[in-house]
Design an enzyme around this catalytic site. Structure first.
Site, PDB file in Angstrom:
ATOM      1  N   GLY A   1     183.047 112.288 -15.938  1.00  0.00           N
ATOM      2  CA  GLY A   1     184.292 113.024 -16.027  1.00  0.00           C
ATOM      3  C   GLY A   1     184.918 112.809 -17.390  1.00  0.00           C
ATOM      4  O   GLY A   1     184.460 111.981 -18.172  1.00  0.00           O
TER       5      GLY A   1
ATOM      6  N   ILE B   1     187.567 111.942 -20.590  1.00  0.00           N
ATOM      7  CA  ILE B   1     188.201 110.720 -21.069  1.00  0.00           C
ATOM      8  C   ILE B   1     189.448 110.409 -20.241  1.00  0.00           C
ATOM      9  O   ILE B   1     190.259 111.290 -19.964  1.00  0.00           O
ATOM     10  CB  ILE B   1     188.600 110.877 -22.549  1.00  0.00           C
ATOM     11  CG1 ILE B   1     187.360 111.083 -23.415  1.00  0.00           C
ATOM     12  CG2 ILE B   1     189.398 109.677 -23.044  1.00  0.00           C
ATOM     13  CD1 ILE B   1     187.676 111.548 -24.831  1.00  0.00           C
ATOM     14  N   GLY B   2     189.576 109.146 -19.814  1.00  0.00           N
ATOM     15  CA  GLY B   2     190.786 108.702 -19.144  1.00  0.00           C
ATOM     16  C   GLY B   2     190.902 109.026 -17.675  1.00  0.00           C
ATOM     17  O   GLY B   2     191.926 108.736 -17.054  1.00  0.00           O
TER      18      GLY B   2
ATOM     19  N   GLY C   1     189.295 107.761 -15.076  1.00  0.00           N
ATOM     20  CA  GLY C   1     189.183 106.638 -14.152  1.00  0.00           C
ATOM     21  C   GLY C   1     187.766 106.265 -13.775  1.00  0.00           C
ATOM     22  O   GLY C   1     187.536 105.609 -12.745  1.00  0.00           O
ATOM     23  N   LYS C   2     186.784 106.622 -14.603  1.00  0.00           N
ATOM     24  CA  LYS C   2     185.384 106.365 -14.283  1.00  0.00           C
ATOM     25  C   LYS C   2     185.081 104.878 -14.119  1.00  0.00           C
ATOM     26  O   LYS C   2     184.457 104.456 -13.150  1.00  0.00           O
ATOM     27  CB  LYS C   2     184.479 106.960 -15.380  1.00  0.00           C
ATOM     28  CG  LYS C   2     184.604 108.463 -15.547  1.00  0.00           C
ATOM     29  CD  LYS C   2     183.664 108.989 -16.609  1.00  0.00           C
ATOM     30  CE  LYS C   2     184.032 108.536 -18.003  1.00  0.00           C
ATOM     31  NZ  LYS C   2     185.317 109.124 -18.477  1.00  0.00           N
TER      32      LYS C   2
ATOM     33  N   TYR D   1     188.734 110.257 -33.871  1.00  0.00           N
ATOM     34  CA  TYR D   1     189.916 110.896 -33.295  1.00  0.00           C
ATOM     35  C   TYR D   1     190.895 111.380 -34.366  1.00  0.00           C
ATOM     36  O   TYR D   1     191.664 112.310 -34.134  1.00  0.00           O
ATOM     37  CB  TYR D   1     190.616 109.942 -32.326  1.00  0.00           C
ATOM     38  CG  TYR D   1     189.861 109.725 -31.034  1.00  0.00           C
ATOM     39  CD1 TYR D   1     189.230 110.782 -30.390  1.00  0.00           C
ATOM     40  CD2 TYR D   1     189.749 108.459 -30.464  1.00  0.00           C
ATOM     41  CE1 TYR D   1     188.519 110.592 -29.221  1.00  0.00           C
ATOM     42  CE2 TYR D   1     189.053 108.258 -29.281  1.00  0.00           C
ATOM     43  CZ  TYR D   1     188.438 109.331 -28.665  1.00  0.00           C
ATOM     44  OH  TYR D   1     187.744 109.125 -27.497  1.00  0.00           O
TER      45      TYR D   1
ATOM     46  N   ASP E   1     179.243 103.771 -15.106  1.00  0.00           N
ATOM     47  CA  ASP E   1     180.441 104.569 -15.323  1.00  0.00           C
ATOM     48  C   ASP E   1     180.198 105.699 -16.326  1.00  0.00           C
ATOM     49  O   ASP E   1     181.132 106.217 -16.933  1.00  0.00           O
ATOM     50  CB  ASP E   1     181.625 103.686 -15.763  1.00  0.00           C
ATOM     51  CG  ASP E   1     181.444 103.054 -17.137  1.00  0.00           C
ATOM     52  OD1 ASP E   1     180.352 103.206 -17.737  1.00  0.00           O
ATOM     53  OD2 ASP E   1     182.402 102.411 -17.612  1.00  0.00           O
TER      54      ASP E   1
ATOM     55  N   ARG F   1     197.120 109.387 -17.597  1.00  0.00           N
ATOM     56  CA  ARG F   1     196.274 108.209 -17.402  1.00  0.00           C
ATOM     57  C   ARG F   1     195.861 107.580 -18.725  1.00  0.00           C
ATOM     58  O   ARG F   1     195.758 106.349 -18.822  1.00  0.00           O
ATOM     59  CB  ARG F   1     195.056 108.595 -16.556  1.00  0.00           C
ATOM     60  CG  ARG F   1     195.449 108.949 -15.129  1.00  0.00           C
ATOM     61  CD  ARG F   1     194.276 109.237 -14.242  1.00  0.00           C
ATOM     62  NE  ARG F   1     194.731 109.580 -12.891  1.00  0.00           N
ATOM     63  CZ  ARG F   1     193.930 109.919 -11.893  1.00  0.00           C
ATOM     64  NH1 ARG F   1     192.627 109.958 -12.087  1.00  0.00           N
ATOM     65  NH2 ARG F   1     194.416 110.211 -10.706  1.00  0.00           N
TER      66      ARG F   1
END
Length: 218
Positions: free
Chosen positions: A11, A13-14, A16-17, A47, A86, A138
């Site tokens: 999923g 970024i951020g 919750g993996k 980034y 993850d 998140r």
């Protein structure tokens, strides 16, 4: 599909993996494989300037994930020990196609195909997704300095890229179950009942697979 469980969580970024991987690893007693993120020396620069630093960033991730999966295959899967990760290494192409220019993308894809042709494939995939607002919230909550400069537009593109990829994955791999979890309506960190629901779903898929051990490295 391999007999020993190898579950990957994916999923944006951020989403919750890693948090979910830790909880499921603890419940099922599976070895936890965590991707290397903050150790990437190029990530902060990436980034700030995606075009300038994308190739270095993606190559670092690819080489490290290749090494991790190579070790996992030797030390766990081939020893009949279950693993939950993850990440799924195919995420590399999601990011590469979004960030690399055409010439570098061609080179990157060639290297990716060579490195991953013999890699172990998960026999179950858990896909977490949510709205941009939830993802931003998140990311803010976990407070990683290197993520604070991520543009919302990049995250929204990435969220859509993941959705397209997962739809294609299900068409191409009908024998690998994909458990979809809506992060807008599910909070497995704050609410135990949400986590219990996920555990129940995973348990059912393991049972359907047949012959897969319910508990891990015992």
């Amino acid at each position: 599909m391999a007999e020993v469980p190898f579950i990957a969580i994916e999923g944006p970024i951020g989403i919750g993996k890693t948090s979910l991987a830790k909880k499921l690893s603890s419940h099922f007693n599976y070895h936890l494989l965590k991707e290397i993120v903050e150790e990437n020396p190029f990530l902060g620069k990436f980034y700030d300037d995606i075009e300038e630093w994308s190739f270095q960033t993606e190559m670092f991730f690819l080489c490290n994930r290749f090494k991790q999966l190579e070790d996992i295959d030797k030390k766990y899967l081939k020893e009949n020990k279950a693993v939950i990760a993850d990440y799924h290494i195919s995420k590399n192409m999601i990011f590469a196609r979004r960030t690399l220019q055409e010439g570098k993308l061609e080179k990157y894809e060639q290297i990716y195909q060579i490195l991953t042709e013999d890699m172990p494939a998960p026999n179950m995939l858990i896909y977490l997704n949510a709205s941009l607002d939830t993802i931003l919230e998140r990311i803010h909550k976990r407070g990683r300095d290197i993520e604070q400069n991520i543009k919302a537009s990049y995250l929204e593109q990435l969220r859509n890229d993941y959705e397209d990829y997962m739809n294609a994955f299900e068409r191409l791999h009908p024998n690998i179950p994909v458990i979809r979890i809506n992060g807008d309506t599910t909070d497995f960190i704050q609410y135990q009942q949400d986590l219990d629901c996920i555990i129940e779903t995973v348990t059912k898929h393991l049972a359907v697979a047949g012959g897969i051990k319910m508990k891990g490295n015992q």
